[in-house]
Design a protein around this motif. Structure first.
Motif, PDB file in Angstrom:
ATOM      1  N   ARG A  98      -8.428  11.587  -0.473  1.00  0.00           N
ATOM      2  CA  ARG A  98      -8.734  10.962  -1.765  1.00  0.00           C
ATOM      3  C   ARG A  98      -7.820   9.753  -2.014  1.00  0.00           C
ATOM      4  O   ARG A  98      -8.277   8.693  -2.444  1.00  0.00           O
ATOM      5  N   LEU A  99      -6.536   9.917  -1.737  1.00  0.00           N
ATOM      6  CA  LEU A  99      -5.589   8.820  -1.946  1.00  0.00           C
ATOM      7  C   LEU A  99      -5.852   7.652  -0.998  1.00  0.00           C
ATOM      8  O   LEU A  99      -5.755   6.488  -1.381  1.00  0.00           O
ATOM      9  N   ALA A 100      -6.164   7.971   0.257  1.00  0.00           N
ATOM     10  CA  ALA A 100      -6.349   6.916   1.255  1.00  0.00           C
ATOM     11  C   ALA A 100      -7.568   6.045   0.965  1.00  0.00           C
ATOM     12  O   ALA A 100      -7.612   4.881   1.392  1.00  0.00           O
ATOM     13  N   GLU A 101      -8.551   6.568   0.255  1.00  0.00           N
ATOM     14  CA  GLU A 101      -9.736   5.771  -0.079  1.00  0.00           C
ATOM     15  C   GLU A 101      -9.374   4.557  -0.921  1.00  0.00           C
ATOM     16  O   GLU A 101      -9.961   3.495  -0.763  1.00  0.00           O
ATOM     17  N   SER A 102      -8.397   4.724  -1.805  1.00  0.00           N
ATOM     18  CA  SER A 102      -7.996   3.592  -2.648  1.00  0.00           C
ATOM     19  C   SER A 102      -6.866   2.767  -2.021  1.00  0.00           C
ATOM     20  O   SER A 102      -6.513   1.715  -2.555  1.00  0.00           O
ATOM     21  N   ALA A 103      -6.322   3.229  -0.898  1.00  0.00           N
ATOM     22  CA  ALA A 103      -5.230   2.544  -0.187  1.00  0.00           C
ATOM     23  C   ALA A 103      -4.154   2.058  -1.161  1.00  0.00           C
ATOM     24  O   ALA A 103      -3.936   0.859  -1.331  1.00  0.00           O
ATOM     25  N   PRO A 104      -3.458   2.979  -1.816  1.00  0.00           N
ATOM     26  CA  PRO A 104      -2.505   2.583  -2.854  1.00  0.00           C
ATOM     27  C   PRO A 104      -1.294   1.798  -2.350  1.00  0.00           C
ATOM     28  O   PRO A 104      -0.645   1.112  -3.128  1.00  0.00           O
ATOM     29  N   LEU A 105      -1.008   1.887  -1.065  1.00  0.00           N
ATOM     30  CA  LEU A 105       0.151   1.164  -0.532  1.00  0.00           C
ATOM     31  C   LEU A 105      -0.253  -0.033   0.325  1.00  0.00           C
ATOM     32  O   LEU A 105       0.561  -0.574   1.060  1.00  0.00           O
ATOM     33  N   ALA A 106      -1.510  -0.442   0.215  1.00  0.00           N
ATOM     34  CA  ALA A 106      -1.985  -1.568   1.013  1.00  0.00           C
ATOM     35  C   ALA A 106      -1.441  -2.880   0.455  1.00  0.00           C
ATOM     36  O   ALA A 106      -1.423  -3.098  -0.759  1.00  0.00           O
ATOM     37  N   VAL A 107      -0.988  -3.725   1.342  1.00  0.00           N
ATOM     38  CA  VAL A 107      -0.490  -5.046   0.991  1.00  0.00           C
ATOM     39  C   VAL A 107      -1.200  -6.020   1.919  1.00  0.00           C
ATOM     40  O   VAL A 107      -1.231  -5.806   3.124  1.00  0.00           O
TER      41      VAL A 107
END
Length: 167
Positions: A98-107
């Motif tokens: 679930r978290l990876a779908e939004s890629a919260p740490l993507a830069v």
């Protein structure tokens, strides 16, 4: 008929009996395949056996560091979730998906970096880990997860959360 002229005898130093001419001394360094690194090998000064550089053995990284890097790669979108699936247990895999779908740490254009890692050991074989992640902006992101040491002596992540900065 003409007779060939006799050659003059070479002057030899006293005690020398061979008839070869004296050896020529060449001061130039040979180049090409017969040079210092050619078939004759390196110069005599460098023919001593080189000792390999011995670095002291490094201890293996702590499980908290390994899992922080693994989760960082997944949550930044650099690796797919199934890449870390064997290291995730129970409902943590669903949470991570679930978290990876939004890629919260993507830069975009840069890889997020770990600013600091800390952990607490509530009991033997369990780590509660927190990490501060720098994503390139002025604020840091929080990553928290829990590790359990299984009966097979392998660490597995059993919970994962990511804190987002306040707007």
């Amino acid at each position: 008929m003409t007779r060939p002229r006799p050659r003059p005898a070479a002057t030899r130093p006293p005690g020398r009996t061979d008839t070869r001419p004296p050896a020529r001394t060449d001061t130039r360094r040979p180049s090409g395949p017969s040079g210092p690194s050619g078939p004759s090998g390196p110069p005599a000064a460098s023919r001593t056996p080189a000792r390999p550089l011995r670095t002291p053995p490094q201890p293996p990284p702590h499980p908290t560091e390994l899992f922080t890097e693994r989760l960082l790669l997944v949550l930044s979108g650099q690796k797919p979730v199934h890449w870390a699936a064997r290291h995730i247990a129970h409902t943590a895999f669903d949470d991570l998906t679930r978290l990876a779908e939004s890629a919260p740490l993507a830069v975009h254009g840069r890889r997020p970096t770990v600013h600091r890692i800390g952990h607490y050991e509530p009991r033997s074989g369990v780590f509660e880990v927190f990490a501060r992640i720098c994503t390139g902006g002025p604020s840091l992101r929080a990553l928290a997860f829990r590790l359990h040491l299984g009966e097979d002596a392998r660490w597995r992540c059993t919970a994962v959360e990511v804190g987002t900065p306040a707007p």
